[in-house]
Every structure is written in structure tokens, then in C-alpha cells.
Motif scaffolding. Structure first.
Motif, mmCIF file in Angstrom:
data_model
loop_
_atom_site.group_PDB
_atom_site.id
_atom_site.type_symbol
_atom_site.label_atom_id
_atom_site.label_comp_id
_atom_site.label_asym_id
_atom_site.label_seq_id
_atom_site.Cartn_x
_atom_site.Cartn_y
_atom_site.Cartn_z
ATOM 1 N N ASP A 54 1.043 -1.291 -0.119
ATOM 2 C CA ASP A 54 0.033 -0.026 0.085
ATOM 3 C C ASP A 54 0.833 1.110 0.045
ATOM 4 O OD1 ASP A 54 -2.252 -1.452 0.057
ATOM 5 O OD2 ASP A 54 -2.668 -1.465 2.125
ATOM 6 N N ALA A 55 1.926 1.255 0.832
ATOM 7 C CA ALA A 55 2.732 2.559 0.784
ATOM 8 C C ALA A 55 3.492 2.487 -0.622
ATOM 9 C CB ALA A 55 3.739 2.292 1.766
ATOM 10 N N LEU A 56 3.882 1.504 -1.194
ATOM 11 C CA LEU A 56 4.716 1.407 -2.240
ATOM 12 C C LEU A 56 3.840 2.058 -3.359
ATOM 13 C CD1 LEU A 56 7.416 0.884 -3.430
ATOM 14 C CD2 LEU A 56 6.682 -1.367 -4.020
ATOM 15 N N ASN A 57 2.367 1.443 -3.493
ATOM 16 C CA ASN A 57 1.607 2.052 -4.118
ATOM 17 C C ASN A 57 1.426 3.665 -4.183
ATOM 18 O OD1 ASN A 57 0.133 0.712 -6.447
ATOM 19 N ND2 ASN A 57 -0.619 -0.909 -4.722
ATOM 20 N N ALA A 58 1.300 4.111 -2.937
ATOM 21 C CA ALA A 58 1.200 5.555 -2.805
ATOM 22 C C ALA A 58 2.418 6.163 -3.109
ATOM 23 C CB ALA A 58 0.740 5.626 -1.155
ATOM 24 N N LEU A 59 3.444 5.647 -3.287
ATOM 25 C CA LEU A 59 4.743 6.311 -3.616
ATOM 26 C C LEU A 59 4.676 6.381 -5.146
ATOM 27 C CD1 LEU A 59 7.523 7.663 -3.463
ATOM 28 C CD2 LEU A 59 8.502 5.593 -3.238
ATOM 29 N N ALA A 60 4.130 5.204 -5.987
ATOM 30 C CA ALA A 60 4.056 5.131 -7.324
ATOM 31 C C ALA A 60 3.362 6.133 -7.896
ATOM 32 C CB ALA A 60 3.740 3.710 -7.705
ATOM 33 N N ARG A 61 2.184 6.203 -7.124
ATOM 34 C CA ARG A 61 1.150 7.302 -7.601
ATOM 35 C C ARG A 61 1.717 8.612 -7.624
ATOM 36 N NH1 ARG A 61 -2.567 3.513 -5.467
ATOM 37 N NH2 ARG A 61 -2.556 4.504 -3.483
ATOM 38 N N ALA A 62 2.526 8.865 -6.498
ATOM 39 C CA ALA A 62 3.181 10.412 -6.216
ATOM 40 C C ALA A 62 3.722 10.591 -7.344
ATOM 41 C CB ALA A 62 3.531 10.323 -4.810
ATOM 42 N N VAL A 63 4.704 9.769 -7.799
ATOM 43 C CA VAL A 63 5.878 9.855 -8.917
ATOM 44 C C VAL A 63 5.650 9.554 -10.266
ATOM 45 C CG1 VAL A 63 7.538 9.344 -7.013
ATOM 46 C CG2 VAL A 63 6.862 7.655 -8.591
ATOM 47 N N SER A 64 4.446 8.907 -10.372
ATOM 48 C CA SER A 64 4.186 8.619 -11.777
ATOM 49 C C SER A 64 2.729 8.934 -12.210
ATOM 50 C CB SER A 64 4.151 7.107 -11.866
ATOM 51 O OG SER A 64 4.057 6.621 -13.434
ATOM 52 N N GLY A 65 1.818 9.435 -11.269
ATOM 53 C CA GLY A 65 0.418 9.851 -11.611
ATOM 54 C C GLY A 65 -0.560 8.726 -10.941
ATOM 55 N N PRO A 66 -1.742 9.434 -11.066
ATOM 56 C CA PRO A 66 -2.883 8.596 -10.310
ATOM 57 C C PRO A 66 -3.190 7.265 -10.807
ATOM 58 C CG PRO A 66 -3.675 10.325 -11.743
ATOM 59 C CD PRO A 66 -2.177 10.587 -11.586
ATOM 60 N N ALA A 67 -3.045 6.921 -12.064
ATOM 61 C CA ALA A 67 -3.296 5.646 -12.620
ATOM 62 C C ALA A 67 -2.206 4.388 -12.549
ATOM 63 C CB ALA A 67 -3.338 5.618 -14.238
ATOM 64 N N ALA A 68 -0.942 5.085 -11.482
ATOM 65 C CA ALA A 68 0.173 4.139 -11.558
ATOM 66 C C ALA A 68 -0.156 2.945 -10.505
ATOM 67 C CB ALA A 68 1.574 5.051 -10.960
ATOM 68 N N SER A 69 0.216 1.789 -10.592
ATOM 69 C CA SER A 69 0.245 0.685 -9.552
ATOM 70 C C SER A 69 1.318 -0.098 -9.629
ATOM 71 C CB SER A 69 -1.209 0.227 -9.705
ATOM 72 O OG SER A 69 -1.105 -0.469 -11.006
ATOM 73 N N VAL A 70 1.596 -0.849 -8.508
ATOM 74 C CA VAL A 70 2.516 -1.811 -8.326
ATOM 75 C C VAL A 70 1.927 -3.293 -7.985
ATOM 76 C CG1 VAL A 70 4.251 -0.242 -7.778
ATOM 77 C CG2 VAL A 70 2.938 -1.397 -6.052
ATOM 78 N N THR A 71 2.466 -4.664 -8.310
ATOM 79 C CA THR A 71 1.609 -5.691 -7.837
ATOM 80 C C THR A 71 2.146 -6.097 -6.463
ATOM 81 O OG1 THR A 71 3.495 -7.119 -8.352
ATOM 82 C CG2 THR A 71 2.285 -6.337 -10.229
ATOM 83 N N ALA A 72 1.657 -7.061 -5.748
ATOM 84 C CA ALA A 72 2.156 -7.934 -4.348
ATOM 85 C C ALA A 72 3.202 -8.706 -5.001
ATOM 86 C CB ALA A 72 0.910 -8.767 -4.117
ATOM 87 N N PRO A 73 4.069 -9.076 -4.394
ATOM 88 C CA PRO A 73 5.119 -10.005 -4.518
ATOM 89 C C PRO A 73 4.522 -11.260 -5.117
ATOM 90 C CG PRO A 73 5.404 -8.962 -2.507
ATOM 91 C CD PRO A 73 4.140 -8.467 -2.775
ATOM 92 N N GLY A 74 5.097 -11.788 -6.059
ATOM 93 C CA GLY A 74 4.743 -13.048 -6.772
ATOM 94 C C GLY A 74 3.802 -12.812 -7.866
ATOM 95 N N GLU A 75 3.258 -11.725 -8.071
ATOM 96 C CA GLU A 75 2.390 -11.636 -9.087
ATOM 97 C C GLU A 75 2.787 -11.635 -10.613
ATOM 98 O OE1 GLU A 75 -0.765 -8.498 -8.918
ATOM 99 O OE2 GLU A 75 -1.342 -9.094 -6.769
ATOM 100 N N TRP A 76 4.201 -11.634 -10.604
ATOM 101 C CA TRP A 76 4.662 -11.583 -12.029
ATOM 102 C C TRP A 76 5.323 -12.968 -12.291
ATOM 103 C CZ3 TRP A 76 7.459 -6.247 -12.653
ATOM 104 C CH2 TRP A 76 6.557 -5.162 -12.855
ATOM 105 N N GLY A 77 5.132 -13.905 -11.268
ATOM 106 C CA GLY A 77 5.796 -15.388 -11.205
ATOM 107 C C GLY A 77 6.893 -15.603 -10.473
ATOM 108 N N PRO A 78 7.484 -16.672 -10.385
ATOM 109 C CA PRO A 78 8.146 -16.976 -9.337
ATOM 110 C C PRO A 78 9.548 -16.424 -9.180
ATOM 111 C CG PRO A 78 8.061 -18.674 -10.876
ATOM 112 C CD PRO A 78 7.105 -17.759 -11.271
ATOM 113 N N TRP A 79 10.220 -15.858 -10.306
ATOM 114 C CA TRP A 79 11.378 -15.635 -10.422
ATOM 115 C C TRP A 79 11.604 -13.989 -11.030
ATOM 116 C CZ3 TRP A 79 15.647 -17.828 -8.514
ATOM 117 C CH2 TRP A 79 15.366 -19.228 -7.952
ATOM 118 N N VAL A 80 10.663 -13.596 -11.750
ATOM 119 C CA VAL A 80 10.681 -12.150 -11.924
ATOM 120 C C VAL A 80 10.192 -11.413 -10.639
ATOM 121 C CG1 VAL A 80 9.803 -10.041 -13.149
ATOM 122 C CG2 VAL A 80 10.799 -12.293 -14.465
ATOM 123 N N ASP A 81 9.009 -12.310 -9.868
ATOM 124 C CA ASP A 81 8.362 -11.745 -8.762
ATOM 125 C C ASP A 81 7.279 -10.914 -8.883
ATOM 126 O OD1 ASP A 81 7.883 -11.805 -6.011
ATOM 127 O OD2 ASP A 81 9.754 -11.135 -5.475
#
Length: 277
Positions: A54-81
Motif C-alpha cells: 500500500d505504501a509502495l502504491n502510494a509512492l508510485a502514484r506520487a511519482v508517476s500519476g494517479p493511474a500508477a500501481s504496483v503488484t503484490a510480491p509473486g504476481e509476475w511469477g516465481p522468479w521475476v516476482d
């Protein structure tokens, strides 16, 4: 347009304030100095669970705009994470998660000559676990309050002799793949032969980098990088390109491609033996 060094340093400073993030490493072509103005900038976010998404998402929106978002760990697969694809100051900046304890284990395995390839979306060759060690070795540390990343970086230098020997020994699989690919020649199974040859050339590229004591982080550009190594087989990249250009459904052409691959693997083994001396 690339994001400025000062901006990247500012981002790293803010990122390590997010609970769970231990340090930030600049990776990819930007870290190696081979980037172009339109290259993405990769920031490795080294964390220990629990990561405050949640804190990381807030920072992403602050530096990249309101549409920015990040995933939870593991959502891109086991090794990219996981992570986020952001736009900062008009430039593409990718945040990529790395579990620090898992990275530390991969570094130790690499030092002991232990590795495996792992299935991962977007990586047709598979991700060798020593990729994590390579990223630490080749990256530029931007923020490391605890000093743990600097300590890991030191453990990746020099390239581990045990890993060098292991990836060179891994060429046995290339010989095996050529053998099983021959069983598909009479059927004109070009896709199977091409798949086997893709892995064959990837194994050769890894072996050559290991023999030269050079870390390799990705199969993209691996053949071109291997071709530039001192002592690599003559015209390595050109011959690999020609290998795939000649693959079609004609059994004669498939057999010729496999014969060419045999020579390439033999020359790679000889080159590795000379480079590793």
C-alpha cells in the motif's frame, strides 16, 4: 528521454523509506552504460517480507500519476516476482522486486557452483538462479542503508570458479538436445527442432560467459554478447542467426541445421577450455 541520475537517486532515497524495502539497485542497460534514450530504466527493489504494498502504491502514484500501481510480491511469477511499470518524468521506469534473502541464497549457490533453470513467463530459455547474483554483480547500488547489498556485491566478485566449471559442464545438455531433435527430422517438425536449437544456443552463450568469467543476466542479447567475448567461436552470432534462418519443414534443411549445431557446440566447448585456463 531518460530519467536523470539525480531523479533516480531521489527515487531510491524515497523507496527505502517504504517498510520492507532494504535497498535499491539500478540494473539493465542503464547500469551497464549501454542504454539508449528510449531504453527503460530498471530499478531493483530488494525487500524482506512483509513488503508494504500500500505504501509502495502510494509512492508510485506520487511519482508517476494517479493511474500508477504496483503488484503484490509473486504476481509476475516465481522468479521475476513483481513490481510496477511506471512513467517518471516522461521516461519508462520499471520497479522490479527481489526478495533479498532469496537473492543471498542464490549468490551462495552460485559461489558453490549450484544452479538450475526455472520456468518463468517472458523467459523462453528459463531463468537460471544465478541471474540474481549477476544482477547484484552488474548493478549500481543507489540506496543501501544497512550495507547488505554492498556485502552481497563483494561476494559476487570475482566470477565464481565453481560456477564457471558448472556452466561449461552444462554443455552436455546441448549434445543431448541435438540428439533428440534428430528424431523429429523425418517428420519435418521444424518447431520442435527450432525449440531444441534455441536452448542449445542459449546453453552455449552461458558456457562462453562462464568461461570468460562474465556474468550474464538475460537470454535477450545473450548470443550477441557471447560473440563479443575474446576467444569466442569465429562468427558466432552470424552462424547462430544463419542456423535459425535455414529452419523450415524440409527434413534435409533440418538435418543440415543440426549438423551445423554440432560443430558450433564442439567449437564452444573448445573455446571454453581455452578461455578457462
Amino acid at each position: 528521454m531518460a530519467v536523470s541520475d539525480a531523479r533516480l537517486q531521489e527515487l531510491a532515497t524515497r523507496l527505502v523509506e517504504v517498510p520492507g524495502i532494504v535497498g535499491v539497485v539500478l540494473g539493465g542497460s542503464r547500469a551497464r552504460g549501454t542504454h539508449t534514450p528510449d531504453s527503460d530504466t530498471d530499478l531493483g527493489l530488494y525487500y524482506r517480507p512483509p513488503l508494504d504494498v500500500d505504501a509502495l502504491n502510494a509512492l508510485a502514484r506520487a511519482v508517476s500519476g494517479p493511474a500508477a500501481s504496483v503488484t503484490a510480491p509473486g504476481e509476475w511469477g516465481p522468479w521475476v516476482d513483481g513490481g510496477g511499470w511506471l512513467t517518471v518524468d516522461g521516461a519508462a521506469v520499471d520497479w522490479i522486486y527481489r526478495d533479498l534473502d532469496r537473492v543471498a541464497r542464490a549468490v551462495e549457490d552460485a559461489r558453490q557452483g549450484r544452479y538450475s533453470f526455472h520456468a518463468q513467463v517472458g523467459h523462453p530459455l528459463g531463468v537460471p538462479d544465478f541471474t540474481y547474483a549477476a544482477e547484484v554483480a552488474l548493478g549500481v547500488i543507489l540506496a543501501d542503508p544497512s550495507g547488505e547489498l554492498a556485502a552481497l556485491h563483494e561476494r559476487t566478485r570475482p566470477y565464481p570458479p565453481a560456477l564457471r566449471d558448472a556452466v561449461i559442464s552444462g554443455l552436455w545438455e546441448a549434445d543431448f538436445l541435438i540428439g533428440v531433435a534428430r528424431k523429429a527430422v523425418s517428420r519435418g517438425d521444424a518447431s520442435y527442432v527450432a525449440g531444441c536449437l534455441f536452448r542449445v544456443t542459449g546453453l552455449c552463450a552461458h558456457a562462453l560467459h562462464g568461461a570468460a568469467g562474465r556474468w550474464l543476466t538475460n537470454e535477450k542479447g545473450a548470443v550477441a554478447s557471447a560473440a563479443q567475448l575474446p576467444g569466442a567461436p569465429e562468427r558466432f552470432r552470424h552462424r547462430v542467426d544463419a542456423l535459425f534462418a535455414g529452419i523450415d519443414g524440409d527434413p534435409l534443411h533440418l538435418a543440415e541445421a543440426l549438423d551445423t549445431a554440432v560443430d558450433l557446440v564442439l567449437e564452444t566447448a573448445d573455446a571454453c577450455a581455452m578461455m578457462a585456463r
